[in-house]
Design a protein around this motif. Sequence first.
Motif, PDB file in Angstrom:
ATOM      1  N   CYS A 239       0.882  -1.165   0.000  1.00 17.21           N
ATOM      2  CA  CYS A 239       0.000   0.000   0.000  1.00 17.21           C
ATOM      3  C   CYS A 239       0.914   1.207   0.000  1.00 17.21           C
ATOM      4  O   CYS A 239       2.130   1.068  -0.091  1.00 17.21           O
ATOM      5  CB  CYS A 239      -0.970  -0.002   1.185  1.00 17.21           C
ATOM      6  SG  CYS A 239      -0.344   0.697   2.707  1.00 17.21           S
TER       7      CYS A 239
ATOM      8  N   GLY B   1       4.346   2.860   2.884  1.00 17.83           N
ATOM      9  CA  GLY B   1       5.804   2.829   2.801  1.00 17.83           C
ATOM     10  C   GLY B   1       6.481   2.305   4.054  1.00 17.83           C
ATOM     11  O   GLY B   1       7.492   2.845   4.502  1.00 17.83           O
ATOM     12  N   CYS B   2       5.941   1.243   4.649  1.00 16.00           N
ATOM     13  CA  CYS B   2       6.566   0.649   5.830  1.00 16.00           C
ATOM     14  C   CYS B   2       7.914   0.030   5.456  1.00 16.00           C
ATOM     15  O   CYS B   2       8.073  -0.520   4.377  1.00 16.00           O
ATOM     16  CB  CYS B   2       5.682  -0.458   6.394  1.00 16.00           C
ATOM     17  SG  CYS B   2       4.146   0.134   7.089  1.00 16.00           S
TER      18      CYS B   2
ATOM     19  N   ARG C  58      -1.280  -7.398   4.909  1.00 14.39           N
ATOM     20  CA  ARG C  58      -0.911  -7.243   3.493  1.00 14.39           C
ATOM     21  C   ARG C  58       0.599  -7.308   3.331  1.00 14.39           C
ATOM     22  O   ARG C  58       1.103  -7.889   2.374  1.00 14.39           O
ATOM     23  CB  ARG C  58      -1.416  -5.896   2.953  1.00 14.39           C
ATOM     24  CG  ARG C  58      -2.906  -5.780   2.856  1.00 14.39           C
ATOM     25  CD  ARG C  58      -3.291  -4.493   2.120  1.00 14.39           C
ATOM     26  NE  ARG C  58      -2.746  -3.299   2.750  1.00 14.39           N
ATOM     27  CZ  ARG C  58      -3.302  -2.678   3.784  1.00 14.39           C
ATOM     28  NH1 ARG C  58      -4.416  -3.123   4.298  1.00 14.39           N
ATOM     29  NH2 ARG C  58      -2.747  -1.604   4.302  1.00 14.39           N
TER      30      ARG C  58
HETATM   31  S1  SF4 Z   1       2.993  -3.182   5.870  1.00 20.09           S
HETATM   32 FE1  SF4 Z   1       0.838  -2.806   5.466  1.00 20.09          FE
HETATM   33  S2  SF4 Z   1       0.562  -0.644   5.937  1.00 20.09           S
HETATM   34 FE2  SF4 Z   1       2.747  -0.970   5.711  1.00 20.09          FE
HETATM   35  S3  SF4 Z   1       3.173  -0.467   3.564  1.00 20.09           S
HETATM   36 FE3  SF4 Z   1       2.833  -2.677   3.689  1.00 20.09          FE
HETATM   37  S4  SF4 Z   1       0.678  -2.909   3.234  1.00 20.09           S
HETATM   38 FE4  SF4 Z   1       0.982  -0.775   3.749  1.00 20.09          FE
END
Ligand code: SF4
Lengths: 181, 748
Positions: free
Chosen positions: B62, B65-66, B96
């Motif tokens: 998503c 940007g984790c 995700r």
């Molecule tokens: S860990 Fe989850 S919230 Fe973080 S970038 Fe990935 S999909 Fe997005």
Amino acid sequence: MSISVLDALQPAKKPALIVLVLVFGLFVGAWVHGKYFSDRSPIQPIDFSHRIHVTDNEIPCQHCHIYAERTPVAGVPSVSKCMGCHNSVPSVRESPEILKLATYWENREPIPWIKVYDLPDYVHFTHKRHIKAGLACQECHGPVETMDRITRVATMKMPWCVDCHTEREVEHGRDCWTCHK
Amino acid sequence: MSKISRRDLLQYIGAGGIGVAGGVLYGEGVQRKVELLIPQVIPPEDYSPGVATWYNTVCNQCSAGCGISVRIREGKAKKIEGNPVHPVSRGRLCARGQAGLNVLYNPDRIRTPLQRADRGSENTAEISWDDALTTIGSRIGRLKIEGNAGRIRLLTGRTRGHLDELFAQFMNLLGSEHYQQYDFTYPSALAAANKTSFGTDVLPYYDIENADFLLSFGADYLGTWLSPVHYSRAYGNLRQGRQGQRGKTVQVEPRMSLSGAAADEWIAARPGTEGLLALGIAHVLVSSGSYTGNDRDEWSSALQAYSPSMVSAETEVSEDTIVRIAEEFGASTASLAIAGGATAAGTNAVASIVAVNALNHLAGNLGKPGGVILNSAQTFPAAAGSSPAGLQGALDLVAAMQAGDVEVLLVHDTNPVFSLPDNVGFRQAMENVPLIIALSSFHDETTVMADFILPTNTYLESWGDDVPDPGVGFPVTSLSQPVVAPLYDTLPVGDIILSLARQIGGELPIHMPWASMEEFIKDRWREEFDERMSEGQDQNFEAFWQAVLEAGVWGQPGAAAGGQPESSSSPTIAAIADPVSKFAGDETDYPFVLHPYLTATFLDGRGANLPWLQELPDPMTSVVYGSWAELNPVTADELGIEEGDVLEIESPAGSIRVPAFIFPAIRPGVVAVPIGQGHTSYGRYASDRGVNPIHIVATLMDKQSGDLAWAATRVKITNTGERLRIVKTDGVTRTLGRQILGPGNDHG
Ligand code: SF4
């Protein structure tokens, strides 16, 4: 009048003999299988000889099995490693087995070696510790330097492990958790 | 000894033979199965069998940007975790993110370049990279020479960092101004509203972690809003991170989300009036004297009309509640109001969000811990900073395609055919484009229209960098690296663009001389390092680069970010004048409000091809697989609908058929359908499952931001009489007199 048991058994003699022959056959079959068809010495995709490499050319074990002293598994050499040397050994370049090696390399395919020594997944064996303890490879793997095709020399069963641990008075060598985590 | 007869002899031989054969078979049977010992062909660097290495890179599932750490053994990715030193994820990860392995190992990945003769059909033919790039390069090159480069368009999903820069540069050098992004989840309205309120459209940092009172208008910050992993952790701190102090949260939304379920209070205001509710609260803040700014008079005259009684009548939230929340909000030391979800998806999205922002201003939350902290637009290393253009951008593109103004369309990492309403007519418009090229790892509803498909590496096999948006209140840039070698004959998308540039020739390869994305990124980082950071540093670039690569992130905690937000009152006051959303479809013909919602698993549908996400039950309803329509028991009773009745939900724009699920945590008169399922060409795990509610959303938009108003469609419901069993892990949601919640607490 005498009553002979043998006479009474007379009609059973033939079936008994047949069973005897069958059982004998079973042993013969199992022995033949063990001798000639067993997984102790499987035919490998390339007829690789440890004798030529170790005895004739004096290559130390860990030159190829480079991970033995630092990881759980000893590792088989990568195809690139085989080719690294064989590129500079022109004398055998055209031999059929080396041509097989070259084909694997050209296709960038790994050689599907057949495992000779294998432990079940619930045994946490590590080469690293055994090498650190100063064991020679031959203690478990036998006189590899004399073998053309590798033959398994040990049962690789638990009593075999425990006997050695007992004999050498390995610290915690008989704890379940030493090998079964 | 008697002679053995011939017959007996044969019998003995037979028995012996059977015995031997049995013996051999027995030997074969007790022998271990043949196991192979497969060597590496060329071992990867720092590879040790049986020993795991962790590499840090960036999640791409998503837009948050984790930072992630990937566990690699024998050159294979085994597990993904959050990168503990990354300030966005801080060691945490969402479902995700975990399912990233499903992206890498997905059996439906495109493995070689493909050519399609027949648009819309699944039949494709393999071609070589050389052929594909030569054909496409010469088509684009010809348009450029003819001076028709403006007829080339590039449409991508949300793209940041240097990939964005590369796209922009490529299109610029071609001479086309038509590089644009489309992402259903991008909060265009929030950005536009913040521009009005704070003078910058860089998303601010909402400091939930240090707030005492969090008032969320529709923002499901624990599931899908902006940066869910970061905010989930922040929420934990708000609740339990401080000795003797438990932060309070209030959630305003028509259908209870995960954040609504976690809140102390859930308020289901009349859909479309959330902005008005914010103004009602603002009215109390000003009239009660809690706000003491010197423009107080201006505010009080602007808010004059929004008295609690008037707001209560419109929103159907009691006057008491409005006053009580306003008082608590004003009295808390660190209160924070945020807006998202349906509040940010009406025809007045920007006005509503500005109204919510006004609460932060009036309560004095700007630039303070536990409030709204601005992020700087200045990033290291600087990048183009494009952002998605919402529905308006998509409509412009569709109009251009229909008018025959688009000769070549390049699509990457976005699926507008799925994530735009049917009425937009994206797919039909694509028919008018002579050449469509998809740069993608998977087939989907958009790539099925492409003539050429150039397979891209997944994010776990690619170089990249990223500036998280929203940031975390101080400058941060992440670096991503390939953690495994590419599994198939695919290329990183940046490398494809660079190869195309070389194919096209002219000044392109002169200005884009890099052999690969890796070289490009490193080059740009080096330039900026020399310019901006080398002074006073005893580090040289290589050491710096190596350190950032190992950490996966570069940041300057404590460095001032965006400065003090300047909320000048006049533009805000001018913008709040439109507090109620309009709806498509009139109330008599279409008595219900459709509430499509993003799920924490599939988001806008992109996660539906990942089996781990498919089998994850919805956190609120426990339903797994397929789609469902949530109805309040009151509404269901009125219509005589039971769980599993297949409903036909019809909007002015179209209809879907979906089984009913009776759900008490939704406002009567609202029907909620999760987004994400209903794919037709998205691989084996996504096919034949559920429906896509976006398709029946009317094409209304928020005027100020051009964002799709996906929460502004009315529908009617017919019970088809068919039934479908809903798959769920819950049994009964009622306590049936068992007093599970304790005496006097038994509501069902
Ligand atoms: S860990 Fe989850 S919230 Fe973080 S970038 Fe990935 S999909 Fe997005």
